[in-house]
Design a protein around this motif. Structure first.
Motif, mmCIF file in Angstrom:
data_model
loop_
_atom_site.group_PDB
_atom_site.id
_atom_site.type_symbol
_atom_site.label_atom_id
_atom_site.label_comp_id
_atom_site.label_asym_id
_atom_site.label_seq_id
_atom_site.Cartn_x
_atom_site.Cartn_y
_atom_site.Cartn_z
ATOM 1 N N LEU A 154 0.811 -1.128 -0.071
ATOM 2 C CA LEU A 154 -0.102 -0.038 -0.042
ATOM 3 C C LEU A 154 0.837 1.245 -0.008
ATOM 4 O O LEU A 154 0.597 2.370 -0.777
ATOM 5 N N GLN A 155 1.892 1.342 0.830
ATOM 6 C CA GLN A 155 2.832 2.619 0.913
ATOM 7 C C GLN A 155 3.379 2.866 -0.332
ATOM 8 O O GLN A 155 3.825 4.060 -0.594
ATOM 9 N N SER A 156 3.702 1.733 -1.240
ATOM 10 C CA SER A 156 4.313 2.311 -2.576
ATOM 11 C C SER A 156 3.524 2.251 -3.462
ATOM 12 O O SER A 156 4.157 2.842 -4.860
ATOM 13 N N ILE A 157 2.238 2.247 -3.428
ATOM 14 C CA ILE A 157 1.272 2.630 -4.732
ATOM 15 C C ILE A 157 1.401 3.807 -5.356
ATOM 16 O O ILE A 157 1.438 4.083 -6.543
ATOM 17 N N SER A 176 3.688 8.222 0.146
ATOM 18 C CA SER A 176 3.128 8.369 1.408
ATOM 19 C C SER A 176 4.445 8.069 2.040
ATOM 20 O O SER A 176 5.123 7.227 2.018
ATOM 21 N N GLU A 177 4.763 8.740 3.166
ATOM 22 C CA GLU A 177 6.001 8.685 3.903
ATOM 23 C C GLU A 177 6.020 7.409 4.945
ATOM 24 O O GLU A 177 7.002 6.924 5.241
ATOM 25 N N ARG A 178 4.903 7.074 5.074
ATOM 26 C CA ARG A 178 4.613 5.915 5.893
ATOM 27 C C ARG A 178 3.082 5.454 5.772
ATOM 28 O O ARG A 178 2.206 6.132 5.364
ATOM 29 N N GLN A 213 -3.647 11.754 10.633
ATOM 30 C CA GLN A 213 -2.640 12.512 9.837
ATOM 31 C C GLN A 213 -1.467 11.576 9.410
ATOM 32 O O GLN A 213 -0.867 10.770 9.936
ATOM 33 N N VAL A 214 -1.327 11.688 7.813
ATOM 34 C CA VAL A 214 -0.294 10.958 7.210
ATOM 35 C C VAL A 214 0.384 11.974 6.383
ATOM 36 O O VAL A 214 -0.384 12.409 5.219
ATOM 37 N N ARG A 215 1.913 12.202 6.369
ATOM 38 C CA ARG A 215 2.464 13.032 5.615
ATOM 39 C C ARG A 215 2.619 12.450 4.444
ATOM 40 O O ARG A 215 2.983 11.027 4.070
#
Length: 418
Positions: A263-266, A333-335, A320-322
């Motif tokens: 998910l984080q790499s999409i 997405s950073e994380r 919140q997600v940066r």
């Protein structure tokens, strides 16, 4: 009748009788009498004499009568403007002349030719004739005015009817255009989705009701392992072009998710896929994965407004997600952010049109929490629209708005759904 005059009545009689003798039309005659009187009146008031003389000038296209008023003792220039009979010329500072075409059958004895002149009528008869001519002219003008007014009214009525028809046609075209775009927009939206243990609802509101397409789009589907994937996209711009950009992003994300990419790499991979095809594309995106069996939530964010989690006990917080969106520098997405949904908890995903309709986005986030609490007890299908209505009571910055609500069903709701 030519000569020197010391009173206005005598001059008027002389001018009238002369004009009669040369057969001038009654209307021209009356204008000449009034014009001569206007020029001579100041001289008579100063007790100075006035000379009136006439002559006939033969020309190729007919004869012309020249009538001249002179004031040899005048103290200044005689006025030759704003007179009832136009085309007066100042032949000298103390003389004014009018030249009037004579009727074809009215001529004078001149240069050896035999001519006839008409016998003048009495003064009273001449005045009556001039008055009748003036009244006839006025009646003719009034009749012409009425005719033109009637034609203008008919023309205006026709123009107004045509304008109404054009407005109706334009409105029909606008409605047809809006309906077509709405059908296109609906065709681009994913089909309603049923997931055991979860409730889903969505509300979309365009910035311009006449142009329902925009850059706010969502996608939802279940993965092979049973988890629910949700994508919310806000592409830069408005109209069909931004819709295409948002659709490109949702399709890329769906393909990558179904291929099993983390998910984080999409978002970063979607950027790499789309930039060669659409270099100007820019879009924010929020990706969510929900496991309906455990309530586990994973979020990845690319420059998008944060999701709002409202728990069943009323506690609310923004997740919140940066990260940076597709088309941004260093996209992705950073994380991953992990959260948990319990029975009755409400998760709200949305685009910035929901919270940034006023000047202060921070105020919008506070108002969004208040609106979510106010409507949390309603059926989920009503919640996104009700929240949007509350948030848009005052709109200073209209924008496309998307609000997607997800809630873990309570045990009672699960039993009913079975």
């Amino acid at each position: 009748m030519n000569g020197t005059f010391y009173t206005l009545p005598a001059l008027r009689r002389a001018v009238r009788r002369t004009a009669q003798r040369y057969g001038l039309p009654a209307e021209v005659r009356s204008r000449l009498v009034l014009s001569v009187a206007d020029v001579a009146a100041p001289e008579f008031a100063a007790r100075r004499p006035v000379i009136f003389a006439t002559d006939v000038e033969d020309r190729d296209n007919g004869s012309v009568m020249a009538a001249t008023v002179s004031a040899p003792e005048a103290s200044g220039r005689l006025s030759s403007t704003d007179l009832p009979l136009a085309a007066a010329t100042a032949t000298s500072p103390t003389s004014v002349t009018w030249r009037m075409p004579l009727p074809m059958d009215r001529t004078s004895e001149r240069r050896g030719h035999r001519h006839t002149v008409s016998a003048p009528h009495s003064e009273m008869a001449a005045v009556d004739e001039e008055l009748r001519a003036t009244l006839a002219r006025a009646d003719s003008l009034m009749a012409e005015h009425r005719r033109l007014k009637h034609e203008l009214a008919e023309t205006n009525g026709g123009v107004l009817a045509l304008y109404v028809q054009l407005e109706e046609r334009d409105e029909q075209l606008r409605q047809a255009h809006g309906t077509m775009l709405k059908e296109l927009e609906d065709a681009l939206r994913p089909a309603p989705l049923k997931v055991a243990g979860l409730e889903l609802a969505v509300h979309y509101e365009p910035a311009d009701p006449r142009a329902p397409t925009g850059g706010d789009l969502y996608d939802w589907f279940t993965l092979p392992d049973g988890t629910l994937h949700i994508t919310v996209v806000d592409a830069l711009g408005h109209g069909v072009r931004s819709t295409r950009s948002a659709l490109d992003v949702t399709h890329a994300v769906r393909t990558l998710a179904l291929e099993g990419h983390p998910l984080q790499s999409i978002l970063g991979r979607a950027h790499d896929l789309l930039m060669p095809l659409a270099p100007g594309l820019m879009a924010t995106a929020l990706l969510a994965r929900i496991d309906p069996r455990t309530g586990k939530v994973l979020l990845a964010n690319g420059s998008h407004p944060p999701a709002l989690l409202l728990q069943a006990d009323g506690h609310a917080r923004y997740l919140q997600v940066r990260g940076r969106g597709v088309g941004f520098p260093l996209p992705g997405s950073e994380r991953l952010l992990e959260a948990h949904l319990g029975p009755g908890d409400l998760l709200l995903l949305y685009t910035d049109g929901l919270t940034e309709s006023r000047r202060n986005p921070c105020e919008g986030e506070v108002r969004l929490i208040e609106a979510a609490r106010r409507h949390a007890a309603k059926p989920l299908t009503d919640i996104p629209g009700a929240i949007a209505a509350d948030m848009h009571t005052i709109v200073l910055h209209p924008d496309d708005t998307l609000a997607l609500a997800l809630r873990v069903a309570t045990p009672a709701l699960r039993k009913r759904s079975r």
